[in-house]
Write an enzyme that holds these catalytic residues in place. Structure first.
Site, PDB file in Angstrom:
ATOM      1  N   ASN A  61       0.106   4.504  -0.131  1.00  0.00           N
ATOM      2  CA  ASN A  61      -0.330   5.629   0.692  1.00  0.00           C
ATOM      3  C   ASN A  61      -1.602   5.192   1.421  1.00  0.00           C
ATOM      4  O   ASN A  61      -2.669   5.110   0.807  1.00  0.00           O
ATOM      5  CB  ASN A  61      -0.590   6.855  -0.197  1.00  0.00           C
ATOM      6  CG  ASN A  61      -1.070   8.061   0.600  1.00  0.00           C
ATOM      7  OD1 ASN A  61      -1.693   7.933   1.656  1.00  0.00           O
ATOM      8  ND2 ASN A  61      -0.782   9.245   0.089  1.00  0.00           N
ATOM      9  N   PRO A  62      -1.492   4.898   2.697  1.00  0.00           N
ATOM     10  CA  PRO A  62      -2.641   4.332   3.420  1.00  0.00           C
ATOM     11  C   PRO A  62      -3.869   5.236   3.408  1.00  0.00           C
ATOM     12  O   PRO A  62      -4.992   4.754   3.442  1.00  0.00           O
ATOM     13  CB  PRO A  62      -2.126   4.182   4.857  1.00  0.00           C
ATOM     14  CG  PRO A  62      -0.652   4.269   4.778  1.00  0.00           C
ATOM     15  CD  PRO A  62      -0.310   5.027   3.538  1.00  0.00           C
ATOM     16  N   ILE A  98       0.865  -1.176   0.000  1.00  0.00           N
ATOM     17  CA  ILE A  98       0.000   0.000   0.000  1.00  0.00           C
ATOM     18  C   ILE A  98       0.904   1.228   0.000  1.00  0.00           C
ATOM     19  O   ILE A  98       1.686   1.445   0.923  1.00  0.00           O
ATOM     20  CB  ILE A  98      -0.938  -0.027   1.228  1.00  0.00           C
ATOM     21  CG1 ILE A  98      -1.880  -1.231   1.136  1.00  0.00           C
ATOM     22  CG2 ILE A  98      -1.729   1.270   1.336  1.00  0.00           C
ATOM     23  CD1 ILE A  98      -2.714  -1.314  -0.137  1.00  0.00           C
ATOM     24  N   GLU A 125     -10.451  -0.724  -7.861  1.00  0.00           N
ATOM     25  CA  GLU A 125     -11.714  -1.382  -8.176  1.00  0.00           C
ATOM     26  C   GLU A 125     -12.096  -2.500  -7.221  1.00  0.00           C
ATOM     27  O   GLU A 125     -13.264  -2.861  -7.102  1.00  0.00           O
ATOM     28  CB  GLU A 125     -11.660  -1.903  -9.623  1.00  0.00           C
ATOM     29  CG  GLU A 125     -11.676  -0.732 -10.579  1.00  0.00           C
ATOM     30  CD  GLU A 125     -11.337  -1.102 -12.007  1.00  0.00           C
ATOM     31  OE1 GLU A 125     -12.260  -1.483 -12.727  1.00  0.00           O
ATOM     32  OE2 GLU A 125     -10.157  -0.989 -12.398  1.00  0.00           O
TER      33      GLU A 125
END
Ligand SMILES: Cc1cc2nc3c(=O)[nH]c(=O)nc-3n(C[C@H](O)[C@H](O)[C@H](O)COP(=O)(O)OP(=O)(O)OC[C@H]3O[C@@H](n4cnc5c(N)ncnc54)[C@H](O)[C@@H]3O)c2cc1C
Ligand code: SF4
Lengths: 763, 327
Positions: free
Chosen positions: A657-658, A655, A730
């Site tokens: 950028n959390p 991830i 998505e």
């Protein structure tokens, strides 16, 4: 075997080091920007109203456009009366097929490098292909004048028999040539036979309705012609290919069309090339003045496609140990003869579970309707609803916990391509999610938990979305003597955090502070960027920026020469850090970019490269997965369903950028709530007309429908994906509807197989 | 949208004068009328803005309230006298639309808002209400939102208001003023059933202005409520709604008021329920029989059969709740 199949087989024998796309995550690029919850860099601009969207671009002499829509689904225009509109106040032009410039038909997705929603010619003749097609465009000095005059255009039609009833059209359904490059029918063993012999089985039909795009920003294009060149301020998620396609439609050289799209107020697959941009440019050409076409909400429903309806059969057969002997997922979607979006609902079943036999089959039924299109996780969203509901049904019938059942089906390799997984941690996502959600508190007997009038239940489902990286993505990186870095690529910021995450990556890649990075995007004059589709933009852009940055750093090292502390080092020995280049281990050997460039008497250095060929996705089975948990209340009196709690536990690689990732996950889940409970386009099968083209009557979830949504992730980098990240845009919508439907079953003992789950289905 | 003139008169007499010619329409908050003008369903030549007229709430000698028709939905719902004396009214209002729309919408406009029938909104469809004699595409089309009571073959639309359902239950009076002077109508007589003339929705005469609503003193309404059932948690029109008040004395039902929304061309006063309940001992069984009695005349359409059962259940649940002392 398909070309893809042959490639896969060949690549399996090639070592990773020789496959360009499959480069493990570069440990040297870790300076702490990537992975941090950096707030969106465009946030302040948007909050202050300073971000200019396509419909806000001011141009001297601008005309405003309104569209007149057909009211029949198929036939021809018999008469067109435009006089009254032409004489109305402020009107500059009424364009119809009689006076529209001659244009080539656009290429649809899947044809050449086309990206249009449909390949029908735009306003070139008197033919009508769907109810709502544009039959006239009115240009006037103000929007109100254009809208008024549009109401004065009168059209009569010669109607021809149209196919507008999906239920009827299914009788003539056929296999599409391919389903996004995959075969429409895929069989392993004899699934029907295995099903018949299975000791436990489920065989059910699931249906999902047509859905419409409802991005908060209406589709808009502000266009201007100058010196035979066309500039389009567009709201698009495919800048470069829109420019290329428009050039072909207008018979211009590539490069003669410039598309600008710095901000997009939501895309979700709907902000592609539709007829409105072409109509705006054609009308502008005819009028000799710049034109703004901002579609009304109703016009968006009539001119921009949405998700197509599906009818899906899922049959599962298990043996006594719970092994999956048979998996059948087959069905039909509505499509047209002028597009190619078969809503790949069988894709989840191709990759999720180890089944001993399989039959996966997709058909399309051709309708006379607006071309359907991509809508957040096309295929996977509705496909997981059917598949994951059926698994829940089977688990219930077998008396096994549905998570345990899925655990037993965990495949060692991809069940259909047989490729190894690049990285798959679905079992962990389930375990982590179950612990945090409190899955052990679920009562496996439906209908026993109650809170006053509300029956309570919990449900779970798998979500999944493929990793995609498309070839040909370019990026340019420029380094100025003052240490400023500019990354340029024709990418898209639709609110998901692209600009922020790409700046984080570039800062780490070049070893500079975040403030020293500018990310230029949203302009087709920049190097051709990734489209914002298939959750692929981040990986595709990172790969291109990596290639350009590598080339740039090699140049910088060369410029440093022998008078530098870096003298004599090879590129493999240096890393970018602290605003310059340094020896990988000897921290003392370092020189700042500024010092190197000044000594070399250079104001800047730059490099432009194309991202490596994305061969990793052919060699490996690369898919994100998730475990989705829902707790619902179903009102025993009224049948109303309220989701009380939701948790998504994701395995999507690293991830980056959390903060922005959490928003993407939550947004996907909220869209999934709509799919599960309230959204449906009312497409009248008698007329082929959408009857609820407004946000009042098409029910997206409102704030009160959205419960607390918890999200978590494994954060395990995918060794085959750029930066270890597989894409997150998505997957949130996938599995969501099934988790909710399964929770509704757990609450009530009622199985709803037809979306949306409105209260009448539970009375 | 068609061109139109706009005036904002300062008093009722001036408004009535302005609205005296054909094609003129009163404009409240515009949340319904302007929408319909944008869709081309309404084409007024003149708008007479009545938001500057009486918007006060005054006490009547007997404890009732007189409410100026220009008051916003929000202000009406928030008034302390309304909240305590007629809680069903406040609940009905806040169950409707969104905060933004309620801030704009007026009481008079809410009464005269038009149906949300999808075919009424679409120029391309046949609709007897929009174009008398053209037919009704809802009869065999999407009619999930449509009427189960009191409809005709000419029109099966519903009245969409929540507020009006409470007014029907409360025996409100509508004050009107027109070129021929002032008059008053019982609220129940304001809206019409469709019959053969669905284009005629109310008993208003051309150019007549709604000036005020009177709520009678009704002590039993202090224990009253409104329940709305809809397709999402907020911002959706009622599939079925119930406004009810219940007065129980010595274990028997002394008086009761029930009105239904979402089921008919007008706010539906459930007189049968009331008649079957008066004098009975409250019990779920009694409530069930009463609601079944009301709905025995229901004529569901293709998509809205569920409303019959939903209305039955919701009536029972609301009355049980009130009988159990939970307003
Ligand atoms: C998206 C949306 C959702 C909604 N949801 C709900 C809901 O859930 N429940 C609900 O009850 N309502 C709902 N509404 C409707 C809303 O309550 C009405 O639009 C509003 O009450 C109308 O009031 P207005 O003052 O804006 O009327 P206007 O639009 O100004 O006028 C409506 C009609 O009343 C006439 N009129 C206005 N004032 C007078 C007067 N004093 N005398 C005579 N005629 C007059 C006008 O000529 C016009 O014909 C919704 C509306 C929208 C747009
Ligand atoms: S139900 Fe009434 S409003 Fe709807 S189409 Fe029929 S006539 Fe028109």
């Amino acid at each position: 075997m398909s070309v893809t199949g042959i490639m896969r087989t060949v690549l399996r024998y090639v070592p990773d080091a020789l496959v360009p796309g499959t480069r493990p995550d570069d440990e040297r690029v870790r300076h702490g920007h990537v992975g941090k919850p950096v707030s969106r860099l465009d946030g302040a601009l948007k909050v202050r109203g300073q971000a200019k969207f396509a419909a806000e671009v001011a141009i001297e002499g601008l005309l405003h456009a309104a569209v007149v829509h057909s009211t029949i689904a198929r036939g021809r225009i018999a008469s067109l009366e435009t006089k009254a509109a032409e004489l109305a106040p402020g009107v500059a032009l009424v364009m119809t097929h009689r006076n529209a410039p001659r244009l080539k038909a656009p290429e649809a997705f899947g044809e050449g490098d086309g990206v249009a929603g449909s390949n029908l010619p735009v306003m070139q003749d008197d033919r009508i292909h769907w109810n709502g097609e544009a039959v006239a465009v009115v240009l006037a000095e103000t929007q109100e004048q254009a809208d008024h005059a549009a109401g004065l255009v009168s059209v009569t039609y010669e109607e021809e028999g149209a196919v507008t009833n999906f239920a009827v059209a299914q009788a003539d359904a056929h296999h599409p040539d391919s389903v996004l490059g995959e075969p429409a029918v895929l069989a392993i063993g004899d699934a029907e036979k295995a099903l018949a012999a299975a000791s436990h089985r489920v065989d059910a039909t699931y249906t999902t309705p047509p859905l419409n795009h409802n991005a908060i920003e209406l589709h808009a294009a502000t266009v201007e012609w100058a010196d035979g060149k066309l500039t389009v301020h567009d709201a698009t998620q495919m800048i470069s290919s829109t420019a290329g396609s428009l050039a072909k439609v207008f018979g211009l050289k590539p490069g003669a069309v410039r598309v600008l799209s710095p901000f997009v107020g939501g895309g979700f697959g709907g902000k592609g090339l539709w007829s409105h941009q072409i109509l705006a440019a054609a009308a502008s050409k005819l009028a000799g003045r710049p034109v703004r076409m901002m579609l009304s909400r109703q016009s968006v429903y009539r001119l921009v496609g949405g998700r197509t309806p599906t009818v899906q059969r899922v049959a599962l057969g298990a043996n006594r140990d719970g092994g999956l002997d048979a998996l059948i997922h087959a069905g039909t979607v509505a499509m047209t003869t002028h597009n190619n979006c078969p809503e790949q609902f069988t894709f989840p079943a191709r990759h999720l579970y180890a089944a001993r036999s399989m039959r996966l089959e997709q058909k399309v039924a051709d309708l006379d309707m607006l071309a359907n299109t991509w809508m957040r996780a096309p295929g996977e969203s509705v496909g997981t609803f059917a598949l994951e509901s059926a698994i829940d049904e089977l688990a219930h019938e077998m008396g096994i916990d549905p998570i345990e059942l899925r655990r037993r089906w965990e495949p060692e390799r991809d069940p259909t391509s047989h490729s190894p997984h690049s990285s798959r941690h679905l079992v962990k996502a389930y375990a982590d999610g179950a612990a945090r959600f409190g899955w052990d508190r679920r009562d496996s007997v439906p209908g026993r938990q109650r809170d006053g009038e509300w029956l309570l239940g919990m449900g779970v489902a798998t979500g999944t979305y493929p990793y995609y990286r498309f070839p040909g993505v370019k990026a340019r990186v420029r380094l100025d003597a003052d240490g400023q870095v500019t990354v340029s690529t024709a990418g898209h910021e639709m609110g998901m955090g692209t600009a922020t995450v790409q700046a984080q990556h570039a800062a780490d890649r070049l070893g500079v502070a975040l403030e020293n990075v500018a990310f230029e995007y949203g302009d087709s004059d920049l190097p051709a960027g990734a489209m914002a589709g298939g959750s692929s933009q981040t990986a595709g852009t990172v790969a291109a920026v990596t290639a350009a940055a590598d080339a740039l750093l090699a140049q910088v090292l060369k410029l440093a020469g022998n008078d530098s502390p870096l003298g004599g080092l090879r590129t493999s020995e240096v890393v970018a850090r602290d605003g310059g280049l340094g020896h990988a281990r000897d921290l003392a050997r370092h020189e700042s970019y500024g010092s190197i460039l000044r000594r070399a008497k250079r104001d800047f250095v730059e490099a432009e490269e194309t991202g490596s060929m994305p061969l990793e996705q052919m060699k490996y089975s690369m898919h994100s997965t998730s475990a989705m948990f829902a707790e619902v209340g179903v009102n025993a009196v009224t049948g109303e369903v309220r989701v009380r709690r939701f948790l998504g536990s994701f395995d999507c690689g690293r991830i980056l950028n959390p903060k922005t990732a959490a928003s993407q996950f939550r947004g996907g889940i909220i869209m999934g709530l709509g799919l599960a409970l309230s959204e449906a386009t009312l497409f009248d099968p008698r007329s082929g007309r959408v009857m609820n083209p407004s946000l009042a009557e098409y029910h997206v979830p409102v704030h009160l429908d959205v419960p607390e949504i918890d999200v978590m992730w494994t954060d395990i980098p995918d060794p085959q994906a750029p930066l270890g990240a597989r894409g997150i845009g998505e997957i949130g919508i996938t599995g969501t509807a099934a988790a909710i439907a399964n929770a509704v079953f757990n609450a009530t003992g009622r199985r709803v197989r037809d979306l949306p789950i409105t209260l009448d289905k539970l009375l | 949208m068609n061109p139109f003139t706009y005036t904002r008169p300062a008093d009722a007499a001036a408004a009535i004068h302005e609205a005296a010619h054909a094609g003129a329409r009163y404009l409240g908050g515009g949340t319904n009328l302007v929408d319909l003008m944008r869709e081309g369903v309404e084409r007024p030549a003149a708008l007479v803005d009545v938001t500057g007229l009486d918007r006060t709430i005054t006490e009547l000698p007997d404890g009732g309230l007189r409410i100026g028709a220009a008051i916003s939905n929000t202000a009406l719902a928030a008034d302390r006298r309304v909240r305590t004396r007629y809680p069903m009214l406040t609940r009905a209002i806040v169950a409707g639309a969104s905060a933004q729309i309620r801030n704009m919408a007026t009481l008079g406009g809410n009464l005269l808002q038009r149906t949300r029938c999808l075919y009424f909104y679409d120029d391309a469809a046949r609709c007897n209400k929009r174009q008398p004699g053209s037919g009704c595409d809802a009869l065999e089309g999407f009619n999930r939102m449509h009427a189960i009571l009191g409809a005709s073959d000419a029109c099966v639309a519903t009245h969409p208001s929540d507020l009006c359902v409470a007014l029907a239950a409360l025996d409100a009076t509508v004050h009107l003023e027109g070129a021929d002077g002032k008059r008053a109508l019982p609220f129940e007589a304001l809206h019409r059933l469709p019959g053969d003339t669905p284009e005629r929705e109310t008993e208003l005469r051309p150019g007549e202005l709604i000036t005020a609503i009177e709520l009678p003193a009704l002590p039993m309404a202090r224990r009253s409520t409104y329940r709305k059932v809809r397709d999402r948690a907020s911002y959706a029109f009622a599939l079925v709604s119930v406004a009810a008040a219940l007065e129980i004395e010595d274990g028997t039902i002394k008086d009761v008021r029930v009105a239904l929304g979402g089921v008919a061309h007008k706010p539906w006063r459930a007189r049968t329920v009331e008649a079957l309940l008066r004098g009975q001992q409250p019990s779920e069984e009694v409530f069930r029989r009463a609601s079944a009695g009301e709905l025995s005349s229901a004529r569901p359409l293709r998509d809205n059969g569920f409303k019959v059962e939903l209305a039955r259940r919701t009536i029972v649940a609301v009355l049980s709740q009130l009988a159990g002392g939970r307003p």
